[in-house]
Each structure stands twice: as structure tokens, then as C-alpha cells.
Design an enzyme around this catalytic site. Structure first.
Site, mmCIF file in Angstrom:
data_model
loop_
_atom_site.group_PDB
_atom_site.id
_atom_site.type_symbol
_atom_site.label_atom_id
_atom_site.label_comp_id
_atom_site.label_asym_id
_atom_site.label_seq_id
_atom_site.Cartn_x
_atom_site.Cartn_y
_atom_site.Cartn_z
ATOM 1 N N VAL A 1 0.894 -1.059 -0.031
ATOM 2 C CA VAL A 1 0.109 0.053 0.022
ATOM 3 C C VAL A 1 1.029 1.144 0.018
ATOM 4 O O VAL A 1 1.818 1.358 0.886
ATOM 5 C CB VAL A 1 -0.939 0.042 1.283
ATOM 6 C CG1 VAL A 1 -1.833 1.349 1.319
ATOM 7 C CG2 VAL A 1 -1.837 -1.261 1.363
ATOM 8 N N ASP B 1 -8.055 12.988 -0.979
ATOM 9 C CA ASP B 1 -7.306 14.194 -0.652
ATOM 10 C C ASP B 1 -7.122 14.234 0.815
ATOM 11 O O ASP B 1 -8.098 14.371 1.772
ATOM 12 C CB ASP B 1 -8.088 15.488 -1.084
ATOM 13 C CG ASP B 1 -7.359 16.931 -0.658
ATOM 14 O OD1 ASP B 1 -6.185 16.651 -0.133
ATOM 15 O OD2 ASP B 1 -7.745 17.894 -1.303
ATOM 16 N N ASP C 1 -13.623 8.460 3.688
ATOM 17 C CA ASP C 1 -12.437 8.071 3.079
ATOM 18 C C ASP C 1 -11.978 6.981 3.983
ATOM 19 O O ASP C 1 -11.384 5.896 3.348
ATOM 20 C CB ASP C 1 -11.394 9.160 2.398
ATOM 21 C CG ASP C 1 -11.986 9.962 1.201
ATOM 22 O OD1 ASP C 1 -12.564 9.356 0.412
ATOM 23 O OD2 ASP C 1 -11.670 11.071 1.291
ATOM 24 N N ASN D 1 4.174 7.842 2.375
ATOM 25 C CA ASN D 1 4.898 8.685 1.717
ATOM 26 C C ASN D 1 4.010 9.989 1.444
ATOM 27 O O ASN D 1 4.775 10.978 1.399
ATOM 28 C CB ASN D 1 5.267 8.205 0.232
ATOM 29 C CG ASN D 1 5.789 9.163 -0.672
ATOM 30 O OD1 ASN D 1 6.820 9.549 -0.579
ATOM 31 N ND2 ASN D 1 5.006 9.783 -1.788
ATOM 32 N N SER E 1 12.518 13.435 6.579
ATOM 33 C CA SER E 1 13.280 14.119 6.112
ATOM 34 C C SER E 1 14.195 14.743 7.054
ATOM 35 O O SER E 1 14.159 14.542 8.157
ATOM 36 C CB SER E 1 12.248 15.310 5.729
ATOM 37 O OG SER E 1 13.042 16.487 5.578
ATOM 38 N N TYR F 1 6.353 22.012 8.904
ATOM 39 C CA TYR F 1 6.745 20.891 8.261
ATOM 40 C C TYR F 1 7.813 19.934 9.092
ATOM 41 O O TYR F 1 7.925 18.939 9.142
ATOM 42 C CB TYR F 1 7.215 21.253 7.031
ATOM 43 C CG TYR F 1 7.575 20.064 6.053
ATOM 44 C CD1 TYR F 1 6.911 19.107 5.395
ATOM 45 C CD2 TYR F 1 9.254 19.702 5.971
ATOM 46 C CE1 TYR F 1 7.514 18.187 4.669
ATOM 47 C CE2 TYR F 1 9.671 18.843 5.170
ATOM 48 C CZ TYR F 1 8.620 17.806 4.635
ATOM 49 O OH TYR F 1 9.284 16.676 3.793
ATOM 50 N N SER G 1 11.873 15.924 -7.402
ATOM 51 C CA SER G 1 10.283 15.719 -7.409
ATOM 52 C C SER G 1 9.651 16.998 -7.713
ATOM 53 O O SER G 1 10.115 17.994 -7.147
ATOM 54 C CB SER G 1 10.032 15.069 -5.996
ATOM 55 O OG SER G 1 10.037 15.957 -4.912
#
EC number: 1.1.1.330
Length: 335
Positions: A62, A116, A124, A143, A197, A210, A245
Site C-alpha cells: 500500500v 485528498d 475516505d 509517503n 526528512s 513541516y 520531485s
């Protein structure tokens, strides 16, 4: 008496110099051994086989954020390893094209689900749960992520962008994993790769929300990995530097910034190998240039140094981004 005190002072000074020399030698030894371990991890030590997680047996992988970049590449390489593929992302047309191509090239099954993640729609997640309950899931690639549009001071950032980062990078991560874990536990095997990250390792000014979301991912991965290790489930936070990306807005590759294909290949070939992130439990960093940079950051200057360096870097990027916006606005007005 004076001579005695002077001799004693010399002895103490000599002892201090000796102690410093010992500490220095030990530090150099530890750093050297750490670097040799890094080389061993990158070029000799094998990773866990994907067969351990169900490759070629009808198991499913997945992948969230599967329509572009790293997520798309994980889908193709896991399909090549003979996993069936469930693709999750926002744009149904992109997912369908990838699904058709994967089935044609690798003769595996594939499914798509368009959603989304910024909406956090309960329906969802309920629909996904119904789909996943019928699958033998061996791999989960977390991801999907969103970032600030440009480096922005926290006080100036919009509430919408702050909400989206938290909803996608934290809430979405937790909800998807919670849905899939029962399927892995039922078969006593599984691989969860969380695409992290460097900004989760080093606090990054002007990308504060972030950066914090990726720090959350790193800490949560370590805690979850410890919980699940005895259950046959491997959890890895992949400490990623820049990759070409849409999200990174980088279009050209270099020694330090690879295309998704070689980056993902390195990750999947070294499952369970920490590489440059060996000091963080349940984290990995095995793409060579990223691993070397990771090692340098953690073995040279202080964290304060790197935070200050990040501040200067992001301030520079912000200035250039704002000037670009001004040029675009002026060009639009001229039309």
C-alpha cells in the site's frame, strides 16, 4: 615550599594534558569506527529480503502519495518485486494510468483509491478500511506529505497551510497505519516505511510546522518500531534529503540530489540497515551521498550550528521566492 607547590602544579598539568589526550584519542577512535561502520552498511551489509514481507506470494503493498515522485517509484519497484499494489493519492486519472502500466509490465494486481488527505474525510478512511480488510498487506509506504509553499515565518504562515501539514503529515500517517496494522499482525510479518526528512532531524526555521511533523514521524517510528519488532513487523523512518520531485521543486539531479529511481532502489535493497542514521533508533539513511551528509552533520559541528545554517539558508530561499512572486505579479499585471 614554593618549589613543592610548583612541582605539584606541573604534575597536575601533565595529568590534565594526558587526560585530554586520552579523551581526544577515544573521540577520534569512536568517530573512525563510526565512519567504517557507515562504509560497511552502505557497500557490504545486505538488507532484509522483500520476500520476508510477502513478495511473490500474493501480498499487497500500500503506497500513499503514489501518483508522483518517490511514491510512484516505490509502486513500480514493489510491483517489479511481485507485490500487488494499492495506490492512494489525490488524482484518480494519474493513479489509473499508473495502475494500468503496472499491471501490463509486471503482471500483478492493482487497485486505486483517490482521496485528498488534507480533508481528513472520515468516509475516505472507512472506505479504505473496507478495501484493506480483504487484502494480505505485507508493505506500507507512508509517503504522502505536504509542505509550506515557500519558507515562511510561523507567525506569517496561513492557518490553512498549517492545518494541511498537520492533517496530512501527522493525522493521515497515524490513521492509515492504524487501518493496516491489523492485517500485518494477522500474518506476523510486515514492513512499514515512513518517508522522513532531514528537517525532522535538524529543526528548520521558516519550515517550522513541516519540520516538526517530520520530527514527529521520526519519534513515532522509533516508538512503534520497538512495539512491533517482536511481532515480525519492521518499521523504518527513512531519513531523506532532497530528491528530484514536484514537492522539492528540484528538476535536475546531482551527486547529492538523485532521481526517485536510484533513491528508492537503495532504500529497498537495504531494509534494516541504518547507514547514516545509525544513531536514531528505527531510522535509516542508505543512499550514499545522503548517508555521508547525515554522518557529517551528526559527527562534526553542534546542533546549534546546523540550525543557524538552516536559518540563513531558508532566509535566502524566501527572499528569492518572494522576488519571483513579485516578477510574476508584475508580468500578470502587464498583460
Amino acid at each position: 615550599m614554593s618549589s613543592f607547590s610548583s612541582d605539584k602544579f606541573v604534575q597536575i598539568s601533565q595529568a590534565g594534558v594526558f587526560l585530554l589526550a586520552v579523551v581526544g584519542a577515544l573521540t577520534i577512535t569512536v568517530k573512525t569506527l563510526s565512519f567504517w561502520k557507515l562504509l560497511f552498511d552502505l557497500y557490504i551489509r545486505p538488507g532484509k529480503s522483500l520476500k520476508k514481507f510477502g513478495a511473490g506470494t500474493g501480498a499487497w503493498a500500500v503506497i500513499t502519495g503514489a501518483s508522483d515522485g518517490i511514491g510512484k517509484e516505490f509502486a513500480y519497484q514493489l510491483a517489479a518485486a511481485k507485490f500487488n499494489i494499492l495506490l492512494i493519492s489525490r488524482t484518480a486519472s494519474k493513479l489509473q494510468d499508473i495502475s494500468n502500466d503496472i499491471e501490463s509490465k509486471y503482471q500483478v494486481e492493482s487497485k486505486i483509491y483517490a482521496m485528498d488527505f488534507t480533508n481528513g474525510d472520515k468516509k475516505d478512511y472507512e472506505n479504505l478500511k473496507e478495501i484493506i480488510e480483504r487484502l494480505d498487506v505485507g508493505v506500507l509506504i507512508n509517503n504522502v506529505a505536504t509542505n509550506h509553499e515557500i519558507p515562511t515565518p510561523f507567525i506569517l504562515e496561513s492557518d490553512e497551510i498549517i492545518h494541511n501539514i498537520v492533517e496530512v503529515n501527522i493525522s493521515g500517517l497515524l490513521r492509515i497505519t492504524k487501518i493496516i496494522l491489523p492485517r500485518m499482525l494477522s500474518s506476523n510479518r510486515g514492513l512499514i516505511i515512513n518517508v522522513g526528512s532531514f528537517s525532522g532531524m535538524i529543526p528548520t526555521p521558516y519550515l517550522s510546522v513541516y519540520s516538526a511533523s517530520k520530527a514527529f514521524m521520526s519519534t513515532w517510528s522509533a516508538a512503534l518500531g520497538a512495539e512491533l519488532k517482536s511481532k515480525g513487523i519492521v518499521v523504518e523512518n527513512v531519513n531523506t534529503y532532497f530528491v528530484v520531485s514536484a514537492m522539492s521543486k528540484i528538476r535536475r539531479s546531482s551527486w547529492l540530489i538523485p532521481y526517485p529511481n536510484p533513491y528508492v532502489r537503495s532504500v529497498l535493497s537495504k531494509i534494516g540497515v541504518p547507514g547514516g542514521a545509525s544513531y536514531i533508533p528505527y531510522s535509516s539513511n542508505v543512499y550514499p551521498s545522503h548517508a555521508f551528509i547525515n554522518w557529517i552533520i551528526t559527527n562534526t559541528f553542534s546542533w546549534s550550528f546546523w540550525v543557524k545554517k538552516g536559518l540563513a539558508q531558508q532566509e535566502n530561499i524566501r527572499k528569492r521566492a518572494l522576488k519571483k512572486r513579485e516578477r510574476e505579479a508584475a508580468a500578470a499585471k502587464a498583460q
